[in-house]
Design a protein around this motif. Structure first.
Motif, PDB file in Angstrom:
ATOM      1  N   GLY A 134       0.816  -1.206   0.000  1.00  0.00           N
ATOM      2  CA  GLY A 134       0.000   0.000   0.000  1.00  0.00           C
ATOM      3  C   GLY A 134       0.851   1.256   0.000  1.00  0.00           C
ATOM      4  N   TYR A 135       2.137   1.083   0.290  1.00  0.00           N
ATOM      5  CA  TYR A 135       3.110   2.189   0.338  1.00  0.00           C
ATOM      6  C   TYR A 135       4.375   1.710  -0.362  1.00  0.00           C
ATOM      7  CZ  TYR A 135       0.053   4.242   3.866  1.00  0.00           C
ATOM      8  OH  TYR A 135      -1.022   4.785   4.516  1.00  0.00           O
ATOM      9  N   ARG A 141       2.247   6.735  -0.300  1.00  0.00           N
ATOM     10  CA  ARG A 141       1.098   5.839  -0.367  1.00  0.00           C
ATOM     11  C   ARG A 141       0.760   5.591  -1.837  1.00  0.00           C
ATOM     12  NH1 ARG A 141      -4.642   5.913   2.938  1.00  0.00           N
ATOM     13  NH2 ARG A 141      -5.317   3.968   1.972  1.00  0.00           N
ATOM     14  N   LEU A 142       0.454   4.349  -2.193  1.00  0.00           N
ATOM     15  CA  LEU A 142       0.094   4.027  -3.582  1.00  0.00           C
ATOM     16  C   LEU A 142      -1.375   4.378  -3.814  1.00  0.00           C
ATOM     17  CD1 LEU A 142       1.932   0.581  -3.833  1.00  0.00           C
ATOM     18  CD2 LEU A 142       2.728   2.853  -4.557  1.00  0.00           C
ATOM     19  N   VAL A 149      -7.196  -9.240   2.262  1.00  0.00           N
ATOM     20  CA  VAL A 149      -6.573  -9.326   3.598  1.00  0.00           C
ATOM     21  C   VAL A 149      -5.816  -8.026   3.890  1.00  0.00           C
ATOM     22  CG1 VAL A 149      -4.705 -10.442   4.916  1.00  0.00           C
ATOM     23  CG2 VAL A 149      -6.424 -11.836   3.735  1.00  0.00           C
ATOM     24  N   TYR A 150      -5.053  -7.556   2.902  1.00  0.00           N
ATOM     25  CA  TYR A 150      -4.303  -6.309   3.120  1.00  0.00           C
ATOM     26  C   TYR A 150      -5.243  -5.133   3.382  1.00  0.00           C
ATOM     27  CZ  TYR A 150      -1.502  -2.181   2.618  1.00  0.00           C
ATOM     28  OH  TYR A 150      -0.927  -0.971   2.871  1.00  0.00           O
ATOM     29  N   ARG A 151      -6.276  -4.982   2.545  1.00  0.00           N
ATOM     30  CA  ARG A 151      -7.200  -3.839   2.724  1.00  0.00           C
ATOM     31  C   ARG A 151      -7.851  -3.856   4.089  1.00  0.00           C
ATOM     32  NH1 ARG A 151      -9.248  -5.282  -2.287  1.00  0.00           N
ATOM     33  NH2 ARG A 151      -8.249  -4.063  -3.933  1.00  0.00           N
ATOM     34  N   ARG A 152      -8.353  -5.014   4.484  1.00  0.00           N
ATOM     35  CA  ARG A 152      -9.019  -5.127   5.782  1.00  0.00           C
ATOM     36  C   ARG A 152      -8.041  -4.871   6.914  1.00  0.00           C
ATOM     37  NH1 ARG A 152     -13.725  -8.449   6.219  1.00  0.00           N
ATOM     38  NH2 ARG A 152     -13.084  -8.835   8.361  1.00  0.00           N
ATOM     39  N   ILE A 178       0.360  -0.121   7.750  1.00  0.00           N
ATOM     40  CA  ILE A 178       0.964  -1.358   7.246  1.00  0.00           C
ATOM     41  C   ILE A 178       1.393  -1.058   5.815  1.00  0.00           C
ATOM     42  CG2 ILE A 178       0.662  -3.812   6.793  1.00  0.00           C
ATOM     43  CD1 ILE A 178      -1.385  -3.917   9.047  1.00  0.00           C
ATOM     44  N   ALA A 179       2.692  -0.843   5.638  1.00  0.00           N
ATOM     45  CA  ALA A 179       3.209  -0.451   4.319  1.00  0.00           C
ATOM     46  C   ALA A 179       3.076  -1.596   3.328  1.00  0.00           C
ATOM     47  CB  ALA A 179       4.663  -0.019   4.436  1.00  0.00           C
TER      48      ALA A 179
END
Ligand code: PZK
Length: 277
Positions: free
Chosen positions: A95-96, A125-126, A169-172, A184-185
């Motif tokens: 996400g980063y 941030r992406l 999983v990452y988004r949540r 959470i990069a």
């Protein structure tokens, strides 16, 4: 029990048809295990991983059988797991921009074949999280895989499932963590299949050993950001003149104590409950 796999900081044992994953108190910096353990690290990472598996159970099923039905000598730092057919891909969501993702972007403007907009810098941030899988090789030698290469390894349908489960999983996780002051990069997930083909989340999930956690209140794009857990011990190790090669220097008690408290702090921030030190 039969030792089936030994990593830098964890071991995996077979118990009949089940596996027992055991987290140690060992800590690695720059891929070198320090000679001094961090008391409680294995327990705090195991309990954090179990907490996340619980939070994410509706996103994707996971390999956890029990966090308590484990040999007493490993109580609190072991998980009884289902044995899966592991997929040969490290499933990374970012996400980063940091680490190997940053290096790849600087060289090619893309990560694992996913083009990113021009002009991004370290720590940015992406626009949206990206799936940037790699091969599973010895630490530090993982090679980026494009989505099509993943499909070549596991088949198109499983590759699509891996990408969507990893990003969800990452988004949540990142959204929940951001609400609690932790960015959470990026994170690395591992998946496996049940005999009937069901995709399951395995290994550890959203721990500081498998992810880059940054304190939200000191995040600054445009340069390196501090990792929540290891920055203090890294800085100390470099201040001794250590060359990042084996052997690492013995770590003073006060540096271990600060590091241990960083792990307890991140647990409390994320879960909302003090860690039972
Ligand atoms: C499995 N690893 C990584 C290496 C560790 C862990 N549920 C599973 N079924 C079959 N295999 C694995 C898992 C899981 N998780 C995980 N290697 C195999 C690994 C070293 C130490 F604790």
């Amino acid at each position: 029990m039969e030792l089936v796999h030994s990593g830098k900081v964890r071991e995996l044992y077979a118990d009949g048809v089940d596996l027992i994953m055991v987290a140690s108190d060992r800590i690695s910096v720059y891929d070198v295990v320090l000679p001094t353990p961090v008391p409680g690290k294995g327990r705090v990472l195991t309990q954090l991983s179990l907490w996340w598996f619980g939070q994410l159970g509706d996103v994707v099923p996971n390999h956890v059988i029990s966090g308590t039905d484990v040999p007493a000598k490993w109580a609190g730092r072991a998980i009884r797991c289902r044995r899966l057919q592991m997929l040969p891909v490290e499933c990374i969501a970012r996400g980063y921009l940091a680490g190997l993702g940053l290096a790849s972007y600087r060289e090619t403007g893309a990560i694992s074949g996913v083009p990113l907009p021009p002009g991004l810098g370290e720590g940015d941030r992406l626009p949206e999280p990206v799936f940037t899988p790699t091969t599973k090789a010895a630490a530090g030698h993982d090679e980026p895989l494009t989505f099509d290469e993943v499909a070549g390894l596991v088949g198109g349908p499983v590759a699509a499932e891996l990408r969507s489960a990893t990003l969800e999983v990452y988004r949540r996780g990142a959204s929940l963590a951001a609400d609690r002051g932790v960015l959470i990069a990026d994170t690395k997930l591992e998946f496996g299949l049940l005999a009937d083909g069901t995709l399951m989340l395995a290994d550890e999930v959203l721990t500081p050993d498998s992810s880059r956690f940054w304190p939200a209140d000191s995040w600054k794009p445009g340069g390196p950001n501090f990792s929540f857990d290891k920055q203090y011990v890294r800085n100390w190790a470099l201040s001794t003149g250590w060359d990042k090669k084996e052997p690492a220097p013995v770590v003073p008690d006060e540096v271990i104590e600060v590091t241990r408290n960083r792990y307890f702090d991140v647990y409390q921030r994320l879960t909302g409950t003090p860690f039972p030190a």
